[in-house]
Design a protein around this motif. Sequence first.
Motif, PDB file in Angstrom:
ATOM      1  N   CYS A  13       0.846  -1.145  -0.229  1.00 37.10           N
ATOM      2  CA  CYS A  13       0.001   0.075   0.027  1.00 37.10           C
ATOM      3  C   CYS A  13       0.748   1.221  -0.061  1.00 37.10           C
ATOM      4  CB  CYS A  13      -0.849   0.025   1.204  1.00 37.10           C
ATOM      5  SG  CYS A  13      -1.819   1.398   1.334  1.00 37.10           S
ATOM      6  N   CYS A  16      -0.453   3.253   3.689  1.00 38.05           N
ATOM      7  CA  CYS A  16      -0.208   2.616   4.941  1.00 38.05           C
ATOM      8  C   CYS A  16       0.808   1.701   5.114  1.00 38.05           C
ATOM      9  CB  CYS A  16      -1.648   2.058   5.438  1.00 38.05           C
ATOM     10  SG  CYS A  16      -2.085   0.670   4.684  1.00 38.05           S
ATOM     11  N   CYS A  29      -6.049  -0.790  -1.673  1.00 38.85           N
ATOM     12  CA  CYS A  29      -5.867  -1.130  -0.109  1.00 38.85           C
ATOM     13  C   CYS A  29      -7.103  -0.882   0.617  1.00 38.85           C
ATOM     14  CB  CYS A  29      -4.788  -0.341   0.451  1.00 38.85           C
ATOM     15  SG  CYS A  29      -4.551  -0.837   2.079  1.00 38.85           S
ATOM     16  N   CYS A  31      -7.435   0.651   3.311  1.00 40.37           N
ATOM     17  CA  CYS A  31      -7.386   2.264   3.407  1.00 40.37           C
ATOM     18  C   CYS A  31      -7.914   3.160   2.414  1.00 40.37           C
ATOM     19  CB  CYS A  31      -6.093   2.808   3.882  1.00 40.37           C
ATOM     20  SG  CYS A  31      -4.776   2.836   2.699  1.00 40.37           S
TER      21      CYS A  31
HETATM   22 ZN   LIG Z   1      -3.355   1.124   2.858  1.00 40.82          ZN
END
Ligand SMILES: [Zn+2]
Length: 401
Positions: A13, A16, A29, A31
């Motif tokens: 990612c 993150c 991802c 996130c």
């Molecule tokens: Zn991520």
Amino acid sequence: MPTPYSALSHLDCARCGARHDADQVQGTCSCGSPLLARYDLRLVADLVSPRDIAGRPADLWRYHELLPVRQAGHVVSLGEGMTPLLPMPKAGQALGVPDLLMKDEGMLPTGTFKARGAAVGVSRAAELGVAAIAMPTNGNAGAAWSAYAARAGMASLIAMPVGAPPVTRAECAMAGAELHLVDGSIADAGQLVAKVLQQRPGYQNVATLKEPYRIEGKKTMGLEIAEQLGWRMPGVIVYPAGGGVGIIGIYKALRELLELGWVAGDLPRLVAVQPAGCAPVVKAFEAGATETEPWPDPKTVAFGLTVPKPLGDFLILDALYATGGTAVSVTDEELLAEQRAVVRLEGTLICPEGAACFAAIRQLRESGWLSPAEEVVVLNTGTGLIYPETMPAQVFEPSAI
Ligand SMILES: [Zn+2]
């Protein structure tokens, strides 16, 4: 064990740092951030050297160890890659940077740099078992991805703004894509694709940076520039940024080459160029920000650059800050004037997005950011033939002779 075709190891990612399996179909991802392909660079160094690469066919698959496709038999190709890096002495003289080179991406299948991302993206998707793709586009990416999807025997669903270059509509339809037109921007087209895909299991969303492999195709621009310069890097690379995958890809490529030890020294200063009518990256750069704000009412003749909020904005800005680069906006009048000037001086019919880079170089010389001694590489991302409406033709009547 057979020699690996690719040294792909996993996906990271970009925000993150979470690690993801590269051998399953992946989107973003959890996130929300794009995923970046990682390679075992020690394995690459064991498998291949620049000298080996020199003897391979002149297409982007010559760098296959640094690309994600695991088996040669899964490559879907229309002969893409190894575009010319043309000296532009007269245009360079006119702009005050005599050592000017242009990477001419108008020579690629479907006429734009989008072919690189489509070739690698479609090949890897097909390898992982994807049978259908869907994407929003400003036109050229849709044309490229629908062509490569046709070549791969894959279904495609393309959504583009009604304002996109008309020939790109025809290209998608001719290649058998399910084409949707949206009265709005590429962001609206993206919402339409997301909505349609809720009803279409089996379709992969291949929007910009919503899957990990388009960027790997774009990366080959950076690999080719380094190889064409004799495995070294130029001082400055000037790039027209819409979604910005190309600039992110070039930056990724050069860092991988540095780590491999195939190039040495400082990274080039990277310059992102945007039209004044849609310049979210320039605005963020000038504010020292790490992300963009959505640009209201984007409008420019350089249609490929009407991206109001690029998903990879933080990666573009990171590449600019990390290399001591900059971001420049130019008006439509300025870029259209450079488009005419460049073809008259050099014979190269460049696209409005590429022309924006020449207008940016003029500004950067005037401000002193660029010195006359600098070696500058400019990316022309497509052929001018896609945009006949930007090229008024002066015709002489027989009676005037
Ligand atoms: Zn991520």
